[in-house]
Motif scaffolding. Structure first.
Motif, PDB file in Angstrom:
ATOM      1  N   LEU A 259       0.727  -1.233  -0.082  1.00  6.12           N
ATOM      2  CA  LEU A 259       0.137  -0.034  -0.151  1.00  6.12           C
ATOM      3  C   LEU A 259       0.872   1.073   0.039  1.00  6.12           C
ATOM      4  O   LEU A 259       0.520   2.231  -0.497  1.00  6.12           O
ATOM      5  CB  LEU A 259      -1.023   0.180   1.163  1.00  6.12           C
ATOM      6  N   GLU A 260       2.067   1.171   0.819  1.00  2.00           N
ATOM      7  CA  GLU A 260       2.907   2.525   0.775  1.00  2.00           C
ATOM      8  C   GLU A 260       4.177   2.322   0.144  1.00  2.00           C
ATOM      9  O   GLU A 260       4.999   2.015   1.139  1.00  2.00           O
ATOM     10  CB  GLU A 260       2.702   2.811   2.232  1.00  2.00           C
ATOM     11  N   PRO A 261       4.626   2.130  -0.926  1.00  2.00           N
ATOM     12  CA  PRO A 261       5.976   1.984  -1.364  1.00  2.00           C
ATOM     13  C   PRO A 261       6.955   3.066  -0.960  1.00  2.00           C
ATOM     14  O   PRO A 261       8.235   2.458  -0.694  1.00  2.00           O
ATOM     15  CB  PRO A 261       5.753   2.056  -2.969  1.00  2.00           C
ATOM     16  N   LYS A 262       6.386   4.242  -0.679  1.00  2.00           N
ATOM     17  CA  LYS A 262       7.472   5.354  -0.338  1.00  2.00           C
ATOM     18  C   LYS A 262       7.670   5.242   1.020  1.00  2.00           C
ATOM     19  O   LYS A 262       9.034   5.151   1.596  1.00  2.00           O
ATOM     20  CB  LYS A 262       6.985   6.713  -0.598  1.00  2.00           C
ATOM     21  N   VAL A 263       6.761   4.701   2.146  1.00  2.00           N
ATOM     22  CA  VAL A 263       7.170   4.693   3.273  1.00  2.00           C
ATOM     23  C   VAL A 263       7.971   3.159   3.460  1.00  2.00           C
ATOM     24  O   VAL A 263       8.775   3.334   4.227  1.00  2.00           O
ATOM     25  CB  VAL A 263       5.618   4.141   4.254  1.00  2.00           C
ATOM     26  N   THR A 264       7.566   2.270   2.843  1.00  2.00           N
ATOM     27  CA  THR A 264       8.375   1.006   2.737  1.00  2.00           C
ATOM     28  C   THR A 264      10.133   1.152   2.209  1.00  2.00           C
ATOM     29  O   THR A 264      11.091   0.896   2.915  1.00  2.00           O
ATOM     30  CB  THR A 264       7.906  -0.055   1.983  1.00  2.00           C
ATOM     31  N   ALA A 265      10.200   2.208   1.505  1.00  2.00           N
ATOM     32  CA  ALA A 265      11.615   2.560   0.667  1.00  2.00           C
ATOM     33  C   ALA A 265      12.159   3.233   1.861  1.00  2.00           C
ATOM     34  O   ALA A 265      13.343   2.929   2.262  1.00  2.00           O
ATOM     35  CB  ALA A 265      11.551   3.333  -0.361  1.00  2.00           C
ATOM     36  N   ASP A 266      11.326   4.369   2.595  1.00  2.00           N
ATOM     37  CA  ASP A 266      12.250   5.042   4.033  1.00  2.00           C
ATOM     38  C   ASP A 266      12.472   4.086   4.980  1.00  2.00           C
ATOM     39  O   ASP A 266      13.554   4.251   5.693  1.00  2.00           O
ATOM     40  CB  ASP A 266      11.392   6.107   4.079  1.00  2.00           C
ATOM     41  N   MET A 267      11.720   3.027   5.270  1.00  2.00           N
ATOM     42  CA  MET A 267      11.840   2.291   6.261  1.00  2.00           C
ATOM     43  C   MET A 267      13.061   1.420   6.039  1.00  2.00           C
ATOM     44  O   MET A 267      13.919   1.055   6.887  1.00  2.00           O
ATOM     45  CB  MET A 267      10.718   1.435   6.512  1.00  2.00           C
ATOM     46  N   MET A 268      13.503   0.948   4.790  1.00  2.00           N
ATOM     47  CA  MET A 268      14.262   0.036   4.348  1.00  2.00           C
ATOM     48  C   MET A 268      15.727   1.019   4.281  1.00  2.00           C
ATOM     49  O   MET A 268      16.846   0.508   4.681  1.00  2.00           O
ATOM     50  CB  MET A 268      14.079  -0.552   2.885  1.00  2.00           C
ATOM     51  N   GLN A 269      15.556   2.282   3.820  1.00  2.00           N
ATOM     52  CA  GLN A 269      16.699   3.029   3.800  1.00  2.00           C
ATOM     53  C   GLN A 269      17.240   3.506   5.280  1.00  2.00           C
ATOM     54  O   GLN A 269      18.357   3.563   5.650  1.00  2.00           O
ATOM     55  CB  GLN A 269      16.385   4.177   3.169  1.00  2.00           C
ATOM     56  N   SER A 270      16.289   3.544   6.224  1.00  2.00           N
ATOM     57  CA  SER A 270      16.481   3.741   7.736  1.00  2.00           C
ATOM     58  C   SER A 270      17.341   2.680   8.265  1.00  2.00           C
ATOM     59  O   SER A 270      18.215   2.724   8.814  1.00  2.00           O
ATOM     60  CB  SER A 270      15.462   4.045   8.318  1.00  2.00           C
ATOM     61  N   LEU A 271      17.031   1.186   7.807  1.00  2.00           N
ATOM     62  CA  LEU A 271      17.636   0.187   8.304  1.00  2.00           C
ATOM     63  C   LEU A 271      19.250   0.157   7.789  1.00  2.00           C
ATOM     64  O   LEU A 271      19.918  -0.092   8.395  1.00  2.00           O
ATOM     65  CB  LEU A 271      16.996  -0.977   7.969  1.00  2.00           C
ATOM     66  N   VAL A 272      19.371   0.517   6.316  1.00  2.00           N
ATOM     67  CA  VAL A 272      20.626   0.758   5.852  1.00  2.00           C
ATOM     68  C   VAL A 272      21.446   1.762   6.665  1.00  2.00           C
ATOM     69  O   VAL A 272      22.744   1.558   7.001  1.00  2.00           O
ATOM     70  CB  VAL A 272      20.641   1.298   4.355  1.00  2.00           C
TER      71      VAL A 272
END
Length: 747
Positions: free
Chosen positions: A381-394
């Motif tokens: 539902l939220e690809p931008k939110v997901t991308a931000d969450m994954m980049q935060s893990l990086v």
């Protein structure tokens, strides 16, 4: 995320303005009382498991700070700030509680209105209230406090809250401000010339580094719409008027501030931050720079309707409440951690202040729980939110040198087993999420999977896979290898099974990135589940380093030392990456079905614990999809309802709710890291996904009712559809899945 603009955002189509909107169906109180389900009563292994551990979180999706009525003052482990069955409200808290968890609140601040005699003691100041005066919505909370007859209201955006209090008299009205530091290190300062109180609540760690400072605080700037007639501070309940500062001495000393007012209506707006008072002030000015309470409430409500409205359903009012409440609960954590200008404090021991450029920095990942359905739901539902969450893990990995396993309080923990940041990142990447650095992510995922952390100090801090050396040596973790540097200190079989799954996901990433050598090694390791599932008994079983199996073995025991929060029988089915291989390993489809049936029919299935969540969706792998369809419907009705006790065990960061969202839609991601969703039995006559690419995907269940759980036939975009699964690509392409429902089993 700019919530100032949301007020003017058009809502997604959901009928006329006279009709109820998605947020209108949400009951934030679900899960805030002890569970009433039979599963929770039978399988609970700790007091907290009998509770959903949910607080009514008022704010916006993934908000930095939510607001909740406070009935418990502590920031101790496993005690949320609100319990439905408590009878007194002590204040209204800006909270960072990880909803549905057994961890701790942190960096919080509480605001309490009162009339007459000033009472700063947290317990004594508590007021009775009548639930008939209570309104609880995702964007708004209202209650009348009986003590003083005070009407309290609150709403919030991501980093700023707005409260207003209507007193029944014009004098001797007070508002108390308390940073909730259990360690007694809170700080407050009053600026009467600005009508303002500021302060902070230093954060401390649990699990790894228990009791140590986490390296940051919860900062707050509180502004009032009028001048004070008096003000002061207190320490350990001793009140001093006209003093402007109070600092706790670290000896569990309670401190706080108060302001007195001479009018009936007092408005309060609060900015919060994890970086500084300046950051809290900027966040407040950026999100709420006015004194219009209704404007903020509307912006919050619009944010929820925009998020929840991405799924539209047709069905009963009861089921809409169940569904949208679950979708709301699945959108609370991880939380935004960066300020409105992108600044955030470094991860773990990194004390630098960083700038998140082009993304929001997130924190509080219940990854052992949420990789299963919460993150796949965000991905859908939220690809931008997901991308931000994954980049935060990086970024956490870059700053801390290892990819975290279960990052909370902006620190490493080894709170749970597995290595499921790999699972969350892998699922996002395999499903086509862009906007994060997958190459850097891969290097850190690979480091976790291949490198034993030989530095004892950093290993104890939570860096690196637990027991990786023996996993690499034996291709399973022997019973002799306990893990003292973790909260869960044994659980060797469960660790082996979860590492085998994580290795599989990492292999999919390696293949896509062209890392052929890694792919081959990891795929071989993904079969390590075979080394801890005894083909003779057909169950997961503890094993010694010499290869012998543990004796005196009971597959249904809930307290097996080598299993995490469950039984060997339950964990036997934790092979999502190779269900077909598992079936062969334990003796074929007939034996596989028998073991599944035993689990469900004899009451050994425990829905309230996450390793069980995918089990009901395994019947199609053995050609009995009808049993999945039947039992999914049964679980929904037995394990969830719309009462305060209507959740089976801990919510665990939204996982129990995300399971419900997927299952009511009619499918579930059994194996994140692959693009497939196993089909179950939809609850609704019609479900429409408004996809982020502008397309829609609709499931129409013809003849659907409580008596027709079975799918007789299906078409996808007008063509016969015989698969037991949908792919992510099929959903994202848009279209219509037509299902013909029946009361007859489709064999």
């Amino acid at each position: 995320m700019n919530y100032k603009k949301i007020l003017f955002t058009l809502l997604l189509p959901f009928g006329s303005m006279a009709q109820k909107q998605p947020a209108d169906y949400v009951n934030p109180l679900i899960g805030s009382a002890p569970s009433t389900t039979e599963s929770a009563k039978k399988h609970s292994e700790a007091g907290s498991e009998m509770k959903g551990q949910i607080v009514p979180a008022i704010g916006v999706p993934q908000g930095m700070t939510s607001w909740t009525p406070q009935t418990r003052a502590t920031e101790l482990k496993c005690i949320p700030p609100f319990y439905y069955n408590d009878t007194k409200i002590q204040g209204f808290r800006g909270t960072h509680w990880m909803n549905g968890s057994c961890v701790q609140d942190y960096g919080s601040v509480t605001i309490m209105p009162m009339s007459g005699k000033l009472n700063v003691n947290t317990t004594d100041r508590g007021s009775d209230f009548d639930r008939k005066t209570e309104t609880v919505k995702p964007s708004y909370y209202q209650v009348t406090l009986k003590k003083g007859n005070i009407k309290a209201e609150m709403t919030a955006l991501s980093r700023a809250g707005f409260l207003q209090f209507t007193f029944s008299q014009n004098q001797e009205n007070y508002i108390v401000v308390e940073p909730n530091s259990d360690e007694g290190e809170g700080f407050v300062e009053i600026h009467p010339e600005k009508n303002e109180i500021v302060g902070c609540n230093p954060v401390h760690r649990i699990y790894q580094g228990v009791g140590k400072p986490a390296g940051f605080s919860g900062y707050f700037v509180i502004q009032f719409d009028q001048a004070f007639t008096d003000f002061g501070v207190w320490k350990n309940n001793e009140i001093t008027s006209k003093i402007t500062k109070a600092q706790g001495n670290g000896q569990k000393q309670a401190v706080g501030a108060y302001a007195q007012f001479g009018t009936q209506l007092v408005k309060v707006r609060i900015g919060t931050s994890f970086t500084s008072l300046e950051g809290a002030r900027k966040n407040l000015e950026g999100e709420i720079n006015h004194w219009d309470f209704s404007k903020t409430r509307q912006a919050s409500n619009n944010a929820w309707n925009k998020a929840l409205g991405k799924i539209q359903v047709k069905g009963s009012e009861y089921d809409k409440t169940l569904f949208y409440s679950a979708l709301y609960h699945a959108k609370l954590t991880p939380r935004v951690f960066s300020d409105i200008d992108g600044t955030y404090t470094g991860f773990a021991d990194d004390d630098n202040i960083y700038q998140a450029k082009g993304f929001d920095y997130y924190e509080d990942y219940n990854l052992w729980d949420t990789y299963r359905a919460v993150h796949p739901l965000h991905t859908l539902l939220e690809p931008k939110v997901t991308a931000d969450m994954m980049q935060s893990l990086v970024k956490k990995a870059e700053q801390g040198t290892w990819l975290p396993i279960f990052p909370c309080w902006n620190n490493y923990t080894a709170a749970m087993i597995g290595d499921h940041a790999t699972a969350a990142i892998g699922d996002a990447y395999i499903k086509g999420i862009k906007g994060f650095d997958i190459k850097t992510a891969y290097q850190f995922m690979r480091k976790n999977a291949f490198e034993v952390n030989a530095d004892q100090k950093s290993y104890e801090e939570g860096k690196g896979r637990r027991a990786l050396a023996s996993y690499l040596q034996y291709n399973y973790i022997p019973l002799q290898d306990s893990v003292w540097q973790a909260f869960h200190k044994r659980e060797q079989v469960s660790r082996t099974l979860e590492y085998a799954y994580d290795d599989f996901v990492l292999a999919q990433i390696a293949e896509k990135l062209g890392e052929k050598g890694d792919y081959e090694v990891l795929m071989k390791r993904s079969k390590n589940y075979q080394n801890v599932i005894d083909p003779k008994t057909g169950y997961a079983r503890g094993r010694y380093a010499n290869g012998t199996w543990i004796k005196n073995f009971d597959p249904f025991a809930q307290r097996s030392s080598f299993i995490t929060e469950g039984s060997p029988a339950q964990y036997t089915f934790y092979v999502p990456q190779d269900v077909d291989g598992l079936i062969k390993h334990i003796g074929g489809e007939k034996r596989f079905i028998e073991k599944l049936d035993t689990l469900f029919d004899q009451g050994y299935y425990w829905h309230g614990n996450e390793p069980n969540n995918q089990i009901v969706y395994l019947y199609p792998f053995a050609n009995q999809a009808w049993k999945t369809q039947e039992k999914v419907r049964q679980i929904i009705r037995e394990e969830y309802d719309i009462s305060a006790g209507g959740m089976s065990g801990n919510e665990d960061g939204g996982q129990m709710s995300a399971w419900l969202v997927f299952s009511m839609m009619g499918y579930y991601p059994v194996c994140p890291g692959t693009p497939n969703y196993i089909i179950g039995s939809p609850t609704f006559e019609e479900t429409t996904l408004n996809l982020p690419n502008g397309k829609t995907f609709k499931i129409i269940a013809k003849g659907n009712s409580a008596k027709t759980p079975y799918i007789q036939s299906a078409t996808l975009n007008g063509k016969p559809f015989t698969q037991n699964f949908l792919t992510h690509q099929q959903i994202m392409a848009g279209g219509i899945l037509n299902l013909k429902m029946s009361s007859r089993k489709s064999l």
